[in-house]
Design a protein around this motif. Structure first.
Motif, mmCIF file in Angstrom:
data_model
loop_
_atom_site.group_PDB
_atom_site.id
_atom_site.type_symbol
_atom_site.label_atom_id
_atom_site.label_comp_id
_atom_site.label_asym_id
_atom_site.label_seq_id
_atom_site.Cartn_x
_atom_site.Cartn_y
_atom_site.Cartn_z
ATOM 1 N N THR A 61 13.802 -1.894 -5.999
ATOM 2 C CA THR A 61 14.640 -2.713 -6.869
ATOM 3 C C THR A 61 14.772 -4.118 -6.298
ATOM 4 N N GLU A 62 14.630 -5.104 -7.169
ATOM 5 C CA GLU A 62 14.821 -6.491 -6.749
ATOM 6 C C GLU A 62 16.293 -6.848 -6.876
ATOM 7 N N VAL A 63 16.796 -7.570 -5.862
ATOM 8 C CA VAL A 63 18.191 -7.992 -5.881
ATOM 9 C C VAL A 63 18.291 -9.503 -5.692
ATOM 10 N N GLU A 64 19.428 -10.008 -6.097
ATOM 11 C CA GLU A 64 19.778 -11.413 -5.896
ATOM 12 C C GLU A 64 21.057 -11.425 -5.076
ATOM 13 N N VAL A 65 21.120 -12.319 -4.109
ATOM 14 C CA VAL A 65 22.315 -12.433 -3.292
ATOM 15 C C VAL A 65 23.378 -13.207 -4.052
ATOM 16 N N ILE A 66 24.566 -12.611 -4.144
ATOM 17 C CA ILE A 66 25.697 -13.274 -4.796
ATOM 18 C C ILE A 66 26.439 -14.132 -3.782
ATOM 19 N N SER A 67 26.775 -13.536 -2.634
ATOM 20 C CA SER A 67 27.489 -14.279 -1.597
ATOM 21 C C SER A 67 27.445 -13.534 -0.274
ATOM 22 N N HIS A 68 27.668 -14.293 0.790
ATOM 23 C CA HIS A 68 27.799 -13.701 2.120
ATOM 24 C C HIS A 68 29.103 -12.914 2.145
ATOM 25 N N PHE A 69 29.097 -11.750 2.783
ATOM 26 C CA PHE A 69 30.309 -10.936 2.853
ATOM 27 C C PHE A 69 30.855 -10.841 4.279
ATOM 28 N N TYR A 70 29.977 -10.592 5.251
ATOM 29 C CA TYR A 70 30.459 -10.410 6.625
ATOM 30 C C TYR A 70 29.293 -10.506 7.604
ATOM 31 N N THR A 71 29.572 -11.060 8.785
ATOM 32 C CA THR A 71 28.639 -11.047 9.906
ATOM 33 C C THR A 71 29.365 -10.454 11.105
ATOM 34 N N THR A 72 28.690 -9.573 11.834
ATOM 35 C CA THR A 72 29.288 -8.916 12.987
ATOM 36 C C THR A 72 29.929 -9.938 13.917
ATOM 37 N N ASP A 73 31.186 -9.674 14.280
ATOM 38 C CA ASP A 73 31.871 -10.566 15.220
ATOM 39 C C ASP A 73 32.463 -9.794 16.391
ATOM 40 N N PHE A 74 31.892 -8.629 16.669
ATOM 41 C CA PHE A 74 32.283 -7.835 17.836
ATOM 42 C C PHE A 74 31.024 -7.170 18.386
ATOM 43 N N PHE A 75 31.072 -6.735 19.640
ATOM 44 C CA PHE A 75 29.902 -6.139 20.275
ATOM 45 C C PHE A 75 29.607 -4.760 19.692
ATOM 46 N N VAL A 76 28.343 -4.537 19.335
ATOM 47 C CA VAL A 76 27.880 -3.227 18.877
ATOM 48 C C VAL A 76 26.548 -2.933 19.563
ATOM 49 N N LYS A 77 26.509 -1.839 20.313
ATOM 50 C CA LYS A 77 25.263 -1.400 20.932
ATOM 51 C C LYS A 77 24.544 -0.472 19.971
ATOM 52 N N SER A 78 23.252 -0.608 19.883
ATOM 53 C CA SER A 78 22.448 0.243 19.017
ATOM 54 C C SER A 78 22.577 1.708 19.412
ATOM 55 N N ALA A 79 22.551 2.574 18.406
ATOM 56 C CA ALA A 79 22.545 4.014 18.651
ATOM 57 C C ALA A 79 21.145 4.502 19.028
ATOM 58 N N PHE A 80 20.142 3.629 18.903
ATOM 59 C CA PHE A 80 18.756 4.042 19.095
ATOM 60 C C PHE A 80 18.094 3.465 20.342
ATOM 61 N N ASN A 81 18.611 2.348 20.876
ATOM 62 C CA ASN A 81 18.009 1.722 22.057
ATOM 63 C C ASN A 81 19.048 0.847 22.765
ATOM 64 N N ASP A 82 18.629 0.010 23.693
ATOM 65 C CA ASP A 82 19.552 -0.830 24.465
ATOM 66 C C ASP A 82 19.824 -2.187 23.834
ATOM 67 N N SER A 83 19.564 -2.333 22.559
ATOM 68 C CA SER A 83 19.795 -3.631 21.921
ATOM 69 C C SER A 83 21.241 -3.804 21.479
ATOM 70 N N GLN A 84 21.632 -5.066 21.329
ATOM 71 C CA GLN A 84 22.913 -5.413 20.728
ATOM 72 C C GLN A 84 22.663 -5.694 19.258
ATOM 73 N N ILE A 85 23.406 -5.013 18.387
ATOM 74 C CA ILE A 85 23.225 -5.151 16.945
ATOM 75 C C ILE A 85 24.061 -6.306 16.412
ATOM 76 N N ILE A 86 23.414 -7.157 15.652
ATOM 77 C CA ILE A 86 24.100 -8.194 14.884
ATOM 78 C C ILE A 86 23.733 -7.946 13.428
ATOM 79 N N SER A 87 24.747 -7.659 12.611
ATOM 80 C CA SER A 87 24.522 -7.296 11.215
ATOM 81 C C SER A 87 25.134 -8.331 10.289
ATOM 82 N N VAL A 88 24.399 -8.644 9.229
ATOM 83 C CA VAL A 88 24.867 -9.582 8.209
ATOM 84 C C VAL A 88 24.874 -8.828 6.880
#
Length: 148
Positions: A61-88
């Protein structure tokens, strides 16, 4: 010393005319989890381009972005590896016909394999933070409930 890195993720909040939000149930190598649709940014992509690609790949399905909702502003470690997750997260709307199957039951996968996915519509009035596996999705669900 192990090398640490950032993992940039992008997700879409797709809300239909029945006031339901689309969520994704997934299984990767035996680990089951529930999250919002989306995924990892590929090298060379912008956030919106990556989100649009993810919706085409996962939901056909094709989507169009309406607006930004949230960007991670706290530390989150990946459940799969040693990376730090930054989610938008973005609010999105479908600009093509919805071409994916939705389920009612959690983890109702078709077929077998190492990587499985199914989608569900959940009424915003029934949405709970506990429905999600990862802390950022939980935070976003709570924020979504507070803003609707």
């Amino acid at each position: 010393m192990s090398k640490k890195f950032f993992n940039l993720r992008v997700y879409g909040l797709l809300i239909n005319e029945a006031n339901e939000v689309l969520i994704s149930d997934e299984q990767e190598y035996g680990f089951k989890f529930t999250k919002f649709p989306g995924g990892g940014l590929e090298y060379g992509e912008g956030l919106i381009e990556g989100l649009k690609r993810e919706f085409v790949e996962e939901c056909n399905t094709e989507v169009e972005v309406i607006s930004h909702f949230y960007t991670t502003d706290f530390f989150v470690k990946s459940a799969f590896n040693d990376s730090q997750i930054i989610s938008v997260y973005y609010l999105v709307k479908a600009v093509s016909e919805l071409r994916f199957t939705t389920k009612i039951e959690v983890f109702d996968f078709d077929g077998e394999g190492d990587v499985l996915q199914s989608f569900r519509w959940v009424k915003l009035s029934d949405l709970t933070v506990d429905a999600f596996t990862f802390p950022t999705d939980q935070y976003v669900a709570d924020l979504l409930l507070k803003t609707i």
